[in-house]
Scaffold this active site. Sequence first.
Site, short mmCIF file in Angstrom:
data_model
loop_
_atom_site.label_atom_id
_atom_site.label_comp_id
_atom_site.label_asym_id
_atom_site.label_seq_id
_atom_site.Cartn_x
_atom_site.Cartn_y
_atom_site.Cartn_z
N HIS A 1 2.16 -6.98 2.38
CA HIS A 1 3.49 -6.63 2.89
C HIS A 1 4.57 -6.87 1.84
O HIS A 1 5.45 -6.02 1.63
CB HIS A 1 3.77 -7.45 4.15
CG HIS A 1 5.14 -7.22 4.72
ND1 HIS A 1 5.49 -6.06 5.37
CD2 HIS A 1 6.27 -8.02 4.73
CE1 HIS A 1 6.75 -6.13 5.76
NE2 HIS A 1 7.24 -7.31 5.39
N ASP B 1 10.01 -15.61 7.42
CA ASP B 1 10.36 -14.20 7.60
C ASP B 1 11.77 -13.94 7.10
O ASP B 1 12.73 -14.48 7.63
CB ASP B 1 10.26 -13.86 9.10
CG ASP B 1 10.22 -12.36 9.34
OD1 ASP B 1 11.09 -11.65 8.81
OD2 ASP B 1 9.33 -11.91 10.08
#
Length: 206
Positions: A115, A18
Amino acid sequence: SSTTVDQSTPRNLFGFKDGTMNIKAEESSDVDEHVWVAPGDDEKADWLAGGSYLVARRFNMTIEVWDRQPLGDQEAFVGRTKDTGAPLSGGGEHTAPDFDMPGADDQPVIPVDAHVRLVHPDFNDGARMLRRGYNFVDGSNSLGGLDAGLFFLAFVRNPDTHFIPIQTKMAAHDALMEYLKVNGSALFAVPPGIGEGEYVGQALFA
């Protein structure tokens, strides 16, 4: 999120790295361009020059539902491999994604609702953020599921250009949003640093 080139990229509670594209401290020109408010950016807020805006959001992640999805679907939702964080177009974690590479059924290998595609600077007028993300687990919810997710922080020069358009695009098109729920959101103005004999926010209050 990693904020220097020497740090490894942490993982969120979905198991994916992330913050791969996070601005690094060594990228001083990008920090100046995307993080610090410059004199003249807002004639009504000159006191904020040298400071930044802080976006804070609390994302609940439906981890139990996510964990039931096949690995291939998870990677398609994100646009990266789960093990190394490399884009689905190949290479390593920090390889630039090839958004034009063809995949199956006449679709790109990195899906149009992935994403990584929707938030990438190439599709957002070059906008980048200085992110800090923190995983959290707050026990169980009323249905017995995990009350867990990501506390997302991002420093940006201008939320109107560097965050709101990206957030709007995510809400409408991002495949990940089926597994996320925003239950807290705030925007803060962060005053610039101070010198000897000064106090925080002096340019605003003096």
